[in-house]
Structures are given as C-alpha cells and as structure tokens.
Design an enzyme around this catalytic site. Structure first.
Site, PDB file in Angstrom:
ATOM      1  N   SER A   3       0.714  -1.235   0.018  1.00  0.00           N
ATOM      2  CA  SER A   3       0.042   0.094   0.146  1.00  0.00           C
ATOM      3  C   SER A   3       0.925   1.283  -0.014  1.00  0.00           C
ATOM      4  CB  SER A   3      -0.696  -0.086   1.322  1.00  0.00           C
ATOM      5  OG  SER A   3      -0.243  -0.063   2.499  1.00  0.00           O
TER       6      SER A   3
ATOM      7  N   TYR B 278      -2.106 -11.815   5.048  1.00  0.00           N
ATOM      8  CA  TYR B 278      -0.736 -11.956   5.482  1.00  0.00           C
ATOM      9  C   TYR B 278       0.151 -12.191   4.053  1.00  0.00           C
ATOM     10  CZ  TYR B 278      -2.296 -12.667  10.479  1.00  0.00           C
ATOM     11  OH  TYR B 278      -2.927 -12.515  11.411  1.00  0.00           O
TER      12      TYR B 278
END
Length: 828
Positions: A396, A752
C-alpha cells in the site's frame, strides 16, 4: 513551509498531518482576523437581528451545551449535513448574541495528557505538519493583510512559533518576534529578529509592554491553550490600536493535548469557541471569518512531469467545491517522509533502496478518489491505496514493479456512523478497526463487531481480505458481516452494493485489497456481546509441559464452546538457569462470565490448569485493549489515535492446519524457533461459525476442517544488516512445516501477503502464474475471482504484485485450475 505545531505553542503530532485549507469539514482550517479599535470593543450586536446558529457536535460539556442551547440547538444535529455550503459557513459568526458571562468552565480546558508541554518538545523537530497547498494559501492570505514589508516602526509577533513561519517570501519588518517552546527551533527561524521560549499554559502573561505589536499570528495552536482567555486578553494589551490578530486553526489535532471542549465538539463549534475568546477578552472588533478556497496549481509540484501532469489532471477532474481540498506531498516536500512513514508498519519497505511514490495524495472527499482513478488511468500510473498501512509486503506504500506509482492515503476519510437501532454502522476506510470498536462502545455496551485483534488495522484493506478476530468462532469474519459498501471502480464511478451487483460485492469481501476498486466505506452488521466478558493469559514453557498442553489444544481448539477463542503465541524465552526454551502464551476471550468459562475449561481443557485468579471480567471494549496488549488501565479513547502498536523490520508467512501436529513435529519446531532471536508464531483457532459457513460464501475459503491458522513472524531492528539471515530463517521454518499443514493447495491468508509465493512482473498479470498464489489464498474461489476481474476491470487498472489477473479477451473460455486439475467454464 509552516510552523511546527505544538501543544500550546505546540500542535499535532506526526500522526496528525493536517491540511490548513479553510473550509468546514475534516482536516480543514479557518482564519480569524480581528482588529483592535483603540482598545474598545466595537459592540454593534444590539442593533442587529439576532441569528440562530445551526451547528452540530458530539459529546459536549454542560457549559457549552447551555451556551449552544440559547440558539435552539439540539444534541446530534449534523453540521456537515446542514451547513456545508460556503454561504452558511461564512455567516457562522454573524449577528451572534453572546451570553453576559464567559460560557466555559475550568474542566472544559482539561486535557487527556496533562504532562508538561516543555517535556513533549524538549527535542527539536525540524519538520512541517501541513502540506504545500495549506502553506501557500496561508502565505497568500498574509501577503494580502500584512503591512507592506520594511514599513518603519512595524512590529510582528508569531506566537507558538517554530523553525519556520508562514510569512511571505522575503517579508521583513524592523522587529519580528517568535515565541515558542523549543529554543533550537526558534534559532533556526530565518524571519525572526528575536525569540522567547515560554509555555503559555504555565505562564499566559506575555512579556511585552502595552501597544508593542502591529500584528500577532498564531497557527494551529489555539486548540491547545488551557488558559485562552488570559492569553487573548494579553494579546489585546500588547497590540497597538488598530492592530491585527490572526488565528488559524484546524479540526485535526493531537487529541491527547487538545482541550476537552475542542475534542468533544465539531467544526462549527470551533468557530464559535475562538470567536468567544476574542469577544470575552474585550477590546476587539467582532471577529470575522475568512474562508480560503484554493486551486491546485501544477507549479506547486516539483519539476517532474509525472507530478505536474497528475496534479493538472487531478485539478481538472476533482469537484472544486468539495468541502476540503485534498493534501498532496511530493518528494521535495519536507513533510513527504513523515506522511509516507506515518502508518507504514513494515520498516523493510522504507529502506532507501525501496522505490518511493511520485506523489502522496490524501483525499478529503469521495470525489478526490474518483479524480485520482481517472488521472492515474489516463497517465498510465499505478495507484497504491493505503488505509491503515498493515500490508505485510508494503504493497500500500511501496512497489516492486518498474512503473511509477502514486499513493492514495485514505487517512482523512475516517467518519464512523453507528446506528444501534439498525444494528449496523457505516465506517470510512481511513478509520482503524479500533476507532470502529470505540464508536460502537460509546453507543452501546452490548454491541460489537467481529474483526481484527490489532486495533490499528485500517478498515479498508482489513475487510477486503477477510478480517478474522477473537469473535470469529461465534460470528465469523468481518467480511462475513459486511452488508453494504461504497466503492470507486476502474472508471472512476461510485457504486454501492445494489449498483455494483452481487458478483462484485461477493469478490470484494475477502478477495483481497487492490483488485477490483477502491473502497470508500463499509456498512457492517453489529453483533451482540455480553456486558461483561472474560479474558485470560496463561504462560507455559517447555519445562512446564507446553508440548503436551499444545497437543491437547490441537484436539479441542476448533471444537470447544464457540463463545471461547484461545490463541497461542509462541516465542523464545530463557529458563531460570539461562538456557534457551520456548514459551507459549494461551490468550483467550470468552463471551460470558468467568464461572461459565471455568466450567468449559474444566470439561474440555483441564490440562491448561486455568484458575479463577487467572481470569478477568471486563467490558467488551476493554477486552479489545487487553488483546491488543495495551497496558492495564489504558482508557479506550486511545483507540482514536489509530497508531500502530509496533513497527519493525519483519517478514511473515502463514499456514493452515487440518490435522494435529504430532509431538515429534512439535519438538522439531521448537528447535527451529530457538535458532532466531526474533522468532514468533501465533496459532489462531478455527471451528464454530467458521466451520458452518461454506467455502464459497465469500472468497475467503479457509473454513470447515481447519483446526487453526499459523502466522510465522521474524522481526529485527538493524535494517539491511541482518535482513538476509532472518529472511532465510523464516523460509527454512516454513519449509520444515510442509508435512504438517494443508496440502494441494498449501493454503495461505491473503491479508498476510507473502511475495515468496510468486508475483506479477511489471503489471503483466498471467493467469497460470497467478494461480500459484491465487489457489493458496482463495482455493477454488480463485476461478470466480478471475471471471469477475475480467468483467469489471479487463484492462487490469487495479494491479499489484499479487493482484487477481483478468483473462485476455482472446483467451479460451476454458482454463485449467492448476492445482486441482479442475476445468471450469468462464462466462464472459
């Protein structure tokens, strides 16, 4: 550039970077000029028609409620809904009939953190906390109202000053005084001719003679003043007749240092509060509100054509009358690194060798997100969207691809609206899961939401990946309880569940972030929780029989009462003799009272030896703090900070266990763990509701038959120095576990993210290659996700290292699922 913000002569922390552009909504500011009229208050209110104000606020103190009730207001009115138009905002201070007495009490100026502000700013911080647009807007305003540069006899005071001021470039006067908290910063301020170090919350007396200054400025620090009336009276005393006092402020603040009347009220109330300071200090003309609306100019970006072209396009496509302009940070901006690092969890992706974004855009309105999509698509840029910054592989806020990219940081879109009557809440994706929990708890002690254990998780990405937590055995995942959405698609259009259709709504609940669109807000279903829940943490070492106890845990973890969630955290430890060992922490939440829990444990898991003294009965919101490892006694309000509980260099991987691992396998596992000092494993139990929901209900497929999920983590603190050693260790551990975990496919949790499983190269998504990790994250649901991706984002605009690939239009409608040899028909 701008003054560093400080609590009273101090301001927001690094985590609350704010936009100073004055309008009335999130992260805005406004400017209050108020002239002295020969030391007399220009009181014309009696000859004017009194006006009733339509303002809104949250939990407010009694004195402010009484004051506002004079204007016919009721608690809960929404200012944003009733007064977002510029004309209404500009009239907030018009024709106000002030009470005879100052309407605030001493408790209104208390703060969550009452520690000495000089301690907080003992160390200099040579950074800015507002963006280029805000600085330019304020500087432009100053240039319009300041006396001409080098005017004989003119004196200026910049209160709560720092290493930079907001004055126009080259602006000079005979006397320019700065007052602040840190001497090193004040020494660096090039516009000052002299400075004074003083904490106005300790001593509000200004050390100047009467009629000393022509102009006083104060930037985004008024909300930290605990003795504002004394300070404003002092300002009136030291200003020359006809002098000018300018107070600018923002509704973004460092809430632990801001006064309670500020943190418990809304934007319009802040206008009235500062206006009241001027009025009751006496000697000022009625304060005037000035709104600054600004346009994004390409010249504010760096010379790089990517930044310039993007900002030009963005300015053309955003809605110009949106409540607050967005913030933008280029690498040349002094706040760029601060913003980039603000919510980044994995320091591995902040190393100098990691590629950085061309720009960071912080939208304050949904239209800004639409414009960002349109412009990134037009210019061929990657768009990385950050909600909470918890992406394990930095996806991100970093990129492994060659293409230039822009970060869309959603931190300023964080409104939470709880509707207890409907058992639901709308939450914007800039909010953390902890903020959502807190807002629910304020409205009800018997409602909650089943999502993550880490309170700083961003709501946006968390739910798109599934969102497991300590109530999942009772209620399922956060994604299972998402009932509506607002999302921007690849064409820049906003959709809700109805307009996007059930296929796309299915895909975004567990299909992973950054694949189908940009989530703006989720509507979630609330769930019932008891008024009192029970928690415990029991530690066991190998010498205390941990291996045997864990073997029993594997037998019962997914079958025990669904109100009980017991996770196991395993880490290196030392025996009393200093020898290496492994410690397991059995940490639990039980949706019931301690006596009930003890009966369940005695029946199903007596091996742990749980006793009543090991348990604590607390409220559900207190259990959130407990499981997130906040110190005992921490107030729930800390969840509003949205700060990460840790930042490390780390690498993580995941597995799912379907058969109990034998004792021999565990013994070998302990040897592996003791090889790395930074090792950590977390085993989260499944079963209960998780076993009842079909694998295809949403893309998250890890359901019936799963005993637990394992998270492997290794952390370190010395950056590149030991990176290779730790990374090799966790990969070795992962290989060791191969015989003991799920197979065909070996499952993994998409939240994850693990780039070891494979990744797209330079945005060239390939179905066969993506099946390698796609089948591990989604199992058979991967096929349906590809179909939906092909339909709604055929050009693969939303892409990242492990994004869902669309099928090329010419590709056969039949394809083979690589791991199961299952042929599926794709209907396009």
């Amino acid at each position: 550039m701008a003054n560093r913000l400080k609590p009273i002569c101090a301001g927001p922390s690094i985590s609350s970077v704010s936009n100073l552009v004055p309008t009335f909504s999130l992260s805005n500011s406004r400017i209050f000029p108020s002239k002295l009229n020969a030391g007399l208050l220009k009181s014309n209110n009696k000859n004017r028609t009194n006006r009733r104000l339509i303002l809104g606020f949250g939990v407010v103190c009694s004195s402010w409620s009484q004051f506002m009730s004079m204007f016919g207001l009721q608690k809960g009115n929404s200012f944003l809904a009733s007064a977002r138009e510029k004309s209404a905002v500009e009239e907030v201070l018009n024709n106000v009939e002030w009470p005879e007495q100052f309407p605030f009490k001493e408790e209104d100026f208390q703060r969550y953190d009452e520690s000495n502000d000089t301690l907080f700013y003992d160390t200099p911080r040579f950074v800015t906390h507002i963006d280029d647009y805000a600085i330019a807007a304020l500087t432009k305003y100053y240039s319009e109202v300041f006396p001409p540069s080098n005017t004989p006899g003119v004196s200026m005071l910049d209160m709560c000053s720092s290493w930079v001021s907001h004055f126009p470039k080259g602006y000079k006067q005979e006397r320019m005084v700065g007052m602040g908290l840190n001497e090193e910063e004040l020494k660096r301020n090039p516009v000052l001719t002299e400075y004074i170090v003083q904490d106005l919350n300790v001593n509000p007396k200004l050390p100047f003679e009467d009629n000393s200054f022509d102009v006083i400025t104060n930037v985004v620090s008024v909300d930290y003043l605990t003795k504002p009336l004394e300070v404003f009276k002092e300002m009136q005393r030291i200003l020359k007749p006809g002098g000018l006092a300018i107070m600018s402020f923002s509704n973004r603040c460092f809430w632990t240092k801001a006064i309670s009347i500020w943190t418990s009220t809304s934007d319009a109330d802040h206008v009235m509060i500062v206006g009241a300071y001027f009025h009751y200090a006496g000697g000022f003309e009625p304060p005037k509100l000035v709104l600054l609306f600004l346009t994004i100019y390409a010249s504010w970006a760096s010379g790089d054509s990517i930044q310039q072209n993007f900002l030009e396009c963005f300015n053309e496509n955003r809605i110009s009358n949106a409540p607050v302009p967005p913030a933008s940070y280029s690498p040349t901006n002094t706040s760029f690194s601060i913003v980039l690092q603000s919510t980044a969890q994995n320091l591995r992706y902040l190393l100098p060798s990691v590629k950085k974004p061309e720009l960071i855009i912080m939208p304050t309105d949904e239209s800004h997100v639409q414009a960002a999509v349109i412009c990134a698509k037009k210019l061929g840029l990657q768009l990385r969207v950050r909600s909470g910054g918890h992406d394990y592989e930095g996806g991100s806020y970093a990129s492994e691809m060659e293409e230039p990219f822009v970060i869309l940081d959603m931190a300023k879109l964080r409104i939470v609206t709880v509707e207890i009557e409907e058992n639901s809440a709308w939450v914007q994706v800039g909010a953390t899961i902890g903020e959502l929990y807190y807002r629910i708890s304020v409205e009800s002690k018997v409602h909650g939401f089943p999502a993550g254990l880490c309170s700083s998780l961003g709501v946006g990405g968390h739910i798109t990946g599934g969102a497991y937590g300590p109530m999942m055995r009772k209620y399922g995942l956060g994604a299972d309880n998402a009932i509506d959405v607002r999302m921007v698609d690849a064409n820049g259009q906003i959709h809700d569940r109805k307009s996007m259709g059930e296929d796309l709504f299915w895909a975004i609940r567990g299909g992973g972030g950054g694949n189908f669109g940009i989530i703006l807000a989720w509507k979630v279903q609330l769930v019932p929780v008891p008024e009192r829940v029970t928690v415990f943490t029991v530690a066991k070492t190998l010498e205390q029989g941990f291996t045997k106890i864990l073997s029993k845990w594997q037998q019962i973890a997914d079958k025990i009462d669904e109100n009980l969630f017991i996770r196991v955290i395993m880490q290196n430890s030392k025996t009393p003799k200093g020898d290496k060992t492994v410690m397991g922490l059995f940490q639990a939440l039980f949706l019931g009272q301690a006596d009930q829990l003890l009966k369940v444990m005695q029946r199903d898991f007596p091996e742990l030896g749980l006793q009543k003294k090991d348990t604590s009965e607390i409220s559900w919101i207190e259990s959130v703090l407990y499981i997130a490892n906040y110190p005992s006694g921490t107030k729930p309000e800390i969840l509003l900070e949205g700060k990460p509980t840790f930042t490390n260099y780390f690498k993580a991987k995941s597995d799912f266990v379907r058969e109990p691992i034998p004792a021999s396998g565990l013994e070998g596992l302990w040897k592996q763990l003791m090889e790395d000092e930074g090792s950590l494993m977390i085993w989260n139990p499944y079963g209960g509701m998780m076993s009842k929901i079909p694998e295809s209900q949403i893309p998250f497929p890890h359901r019936n038959g799963t005993i637990c999920m394992i998270q492997y983590v290794v952390t370190w603190q010395d950056g590149e120095s030991s990176k290779s050693r730790h990374m090799e260790w966790v990969r070795k551990l992962y290989n060791y576990m191969t015989p003991y975990v799920s197979m065909l496919p070996r499952e993994a949790y998409v939240n994850y993210k693990d780039l070891d499983l494979g990744m797209n190269e330079d945005g060239n998504a390939n179905f066969i290659k993506a099946s390698a990790w796609g089948s591990m994250y989604y199992k058979d649901n991967f096929n349906r996700l590809v179909k939906i991706k092909t339909k709604y984002d055929p050009e693969n605009f939303f892409r990242h290292e492990q994004s869902i690939p669309p099928l090329p239009l010419m590709e056969s409608k039949k394809f083979i699922h690589r791991d199961t040899c299952h042929t599926s028909d794709i209907q396009m």
